[in-house]
Design a protein around this motif. Structure first.
Motif, PDB file in Angstrom:
ATOM      1  N   ILE A 183      40.519  49.103  43.261  1.00 46.75           N
ATOM      2  CA  ILE A 183      38.823  48.617  42.737  1.00 46.75           C
ATOM      3  C   ILE A 183      37.971  49.293  43.695  1.00 46.75           C
ATOM      4  CG2 ILE A 183      37.130  46.744  42.644  1.00 46.75           C
ATOM      5  CD1 ILE A 183      39.504  44.842  41.687  1.00 46.75           C
ATOM      6  N   THR A 184      38.436  49.117  44.846  1.00 44.99           N
ATOM      7  CA  THR A 184      37.502  49.704  46.161  1.00 44.99           C
ATOM      8  C   THR A 184      37.431  51.093  46.128  1.00 44.99           C
ATOM      9  OG1 THR A 184      37.922  47.630  47.540  1.00 44.99           O
ATOM     10  CG2 THR A 184      36.956  49.604  48.603  1.00 44.99           C
ATOM     11  N   HIS A 201      33.954  47.830  37.369  1.00 43.36           N
ATOM     12  CA  HIS A 201      33.159  46.787  36.918  1.00 43.36           C
ATOM     13  C   HIS A 201      33.129  46.769  35.375  1.00 43.36           C
ATOM     14  CE1 HIS A 201      29.513  44.433  36.572  1.00 43.36           C
ATOM     15  NE2 HIS A 201      29.269  45.345  35.629  1.00 43.36           N
ATOM     16  N   ILE A 237      36.476  45.577  34.094  1.00 44.73           N
ATOM     17  CA  ILE A 237      36.496  44.281  33.819  1.00 44.73           C
ATOM     18  C   ILE A 237      35.645  43.426  32.832  1.00 44.73           C
ATOM     19  CG2 ILE A 237      36.018  42.149  35.591  1.00 44.73           C
ATOM     20  CD1 ILE A 237      36.368  43.850  38.079  1.00 44.73           C
ATOM     21  N   ASP A 271      42.129  44.965  47.832  1.00 42.06           N
ATOM     22  CA  ASP A 271      41.696  44.395  46.776  1.00 42.06           C
ATOM     23  C   ASP A 271      41.938  43.042  46.288  1.00 42.06           C
ATOM     24  OD1 ASP A 271      39.394  46.228  46.491  1.00 42.06           O
ATOM     25  OD2 ASP A 271      40.869  47.280  45.721  1.00 42.06           O
ATOM     26  N   VAL A 287      41.863  40.019  47.269  1.00 42.38           N
ATOM     27  CA  VAL A 287      40.912  38.955  47.093  1.00 42.38           C
ATOM     28  C   VAL A 287      40.248  39.079  45.812  1.00 42.38           C
ATOM     29  CG1 VAL A 287      38.606  37.941  47.817  1.00 42.38           C
ATOM     30  CG2 VAL A 287      40.498  38.688  49.401  1.00 42.38           C
ATOM     31  N   ARG A 288      39.835  40.186  45.363  1.00 42.42           N
ATOM     32  CA  ARG A 288      39.349  40.235  44.122  1.00 42.42           C
ATOM     33  C   ARG A 288      40.075  40.245  43.109  1.00 42.42           C
ATOM     34  NH1 ARG A 288      35.944  39.177  40.571  1.00 42.42           N
ATOM     35  NH2 ARG A 288      34.822  40.806  39.394  1.00 42.42           N
ATOM     36  N   TYR A 289      41.350  40.656  42.938  1.00 37.62           N
ATOM     37  CA  TYR A 289      42.483  40.389  41.885  1.00 37.62           C
ATOM     38  C   TYR A 289      42.815  38.824  41.894  1.00 37.62           C
ATOM     39  CZ  TYR A 289      43.792  45.171  42.507  1.00 37.62           C
ATOM     40  OH  TYR A 289      43.724  46.824  42.363  1.00 37.62           O
ATOM     41  N   GLU A 318      40.438  36.584  42.341  1.00 36.70           N
ATOM     42  CA  GLU A 318      39.481  36.109  41.609  1.00 36.70           C
ATOM     43  C   GLU A 318      39.446  36.455  40.149  1.00 36.70           C
ATOM     44  OE1 GLU A 318      35.955  36.604  45.279  1.00 36.70           O
ATOM     45  OE2 GLU A 318      36.165  38.238  43.510  1.00 36.70           O
ATOM     46  N   LEU A 319      39.917  37.418  39.879  1.00 33.61           N
ATOM     47  CA  LEU A 319      40.208  37.953  38.226  1.00 33.61           C
ATOM     48  C   LEU A 319      40.954  36.760  37.709  1.00 33.61           C
ATOM     49  CD1 LEU A 319      39.896  41.863  38.427  1.00 33.61           C
ATOM     50  CD2 LEU A 319      38.039  40.189  37.887  1.00 33.61           C
ATOM     51  N   GLU A 358      39.436  33.676  37.275  1.00 36.56           N
ATOM     52  CA  GLU A 358      38.340  33.469  36.354  1.00 36.56           C
ATOM     53  C   GLU A 358      38.813  33.492  34.850  1.00 36.56           C
ATOM     54  OE1 GLU A 358      34.281  35.844  35.308  1.00 36.56           O
ATOM     55  OE2 GLU A 358      35.359  36.341  37.077  1.00 36.56           O
TER      56      GLU A 358
END
Length: 249
Positions: free
Chosen positions: A133-134, A147, A150, A178, A180-182, A184-185, A188
């Motif tokens: 992602i980053t 983005h 996603i 990434d 932390v972002r994974y 979160e996904l 969610e």
């Protein structure tokens, strides 16, 4: 000269391409290793279906062949979308599980083309590819932004289509940035995650299903550490068909 077939596989899984190559220019891409150049060869969906039916190993039905669309191309590129839709309609109509992976943003109109077809909500699985992602803007120059990709999860949820967070290949020292972002996904969207090895023509003890037995899996040392940090209530899988096989059982 290497021969790259539009259709190949076995009774368990069949790979289908209507195009060869893509314009994404991902730094980790295995297509150049197979001498696949975008724009040189293309067939129609009807021709691909004919090749599958004449292959001698295609098995229709939910316990039949898994259909994987686009291993040698980006099946959601503008030139391929119509053929991709035709393949989805045909094979979900045969009650085969169909999977496609993409680094493109999917539009609402794409789903509207087939969402009323019987069985599609049961048998279609969309893998949203996000190996990074980053650093996507560096390593995936020709793709849609993370983005935008996603947002595919939102559309899949809207139309009740199965979706998967697809991290293949796992990139050493990059993907883990990434985590932390994974997570979160995953929270969610309540989705499974596939974390796959890098593919290369350099032989190892395990060849990959994709690539007509010319590609091999290469594991990265920190991948196991990454997996331990993933919240796996739905499941973390090492191959894209693992979550499908679990559902078929």
């Amino acid at each position: 000269m290497l021969v790259n077939n539009f259709v190949y596989g076995d009774t368990n899984r069949i790979f289908i391409n209507t195009d060869l190559g893509c314009n994404a220019e991902c730094k980790y891409c295995y297509l150049p290793l197979l001498n696949i150049v975008h724009g040189e060869r293309k067939i129609s969906a009807s021709k691909a279906i004919e090749l599958v039916n004449n292959s001698g190993y295609y098995v229709p039905g939910p316990r039949g062949s898994i259909i994987s669309i686009g291993c040698y191309s980006e099946c959601m590129d503008q030139d391929n979308i119509t053929d991709t839709i035709a393949l989805i309609k045909y094979f979900v109509g045969k009650k085969n599980f169909v999977q496609l992976a993409t680094k493109r943003k999917i539009t609402d109109s794409f789903f509207k083309k087939f969402i009323k077809y019987e069985y599609v909500k049961k048998y279609l699985w969309i893998y949203v590819s996000l190996p990074t992602i980053t650093n996507s803007h560096i390593l995936e120059l020709g793709t849609d932004s993370p983005h935008d990709r996603i947002e595919n999860f939102d559309l899949c949820r809207k139309y009740s289509i199965h979706s998967v967070l697809y991290i293949k290949p796992y990139l050493k020292g990059i993907t883990i940035q990434d985590v932390v972002r994974y997570n979160e996904l995953i929270r969610e969207y309540n989705i499974p995650i596939v974390v796959g090895n890098v593919l290369s023509i350099n032989p190892t003890s395990q060849y990959a299903l994709v690539g007509e037995k010319r590609l091999y899996e290469h594991s990265e040392k920190d991948m196991e550490n990454f997996i331990t940090q993933i919240e796996n209530n739905i499941g973390v899988y090492l191959h894209s068909i693992d979550c499908l096989n679990l559902r078929r059982k």
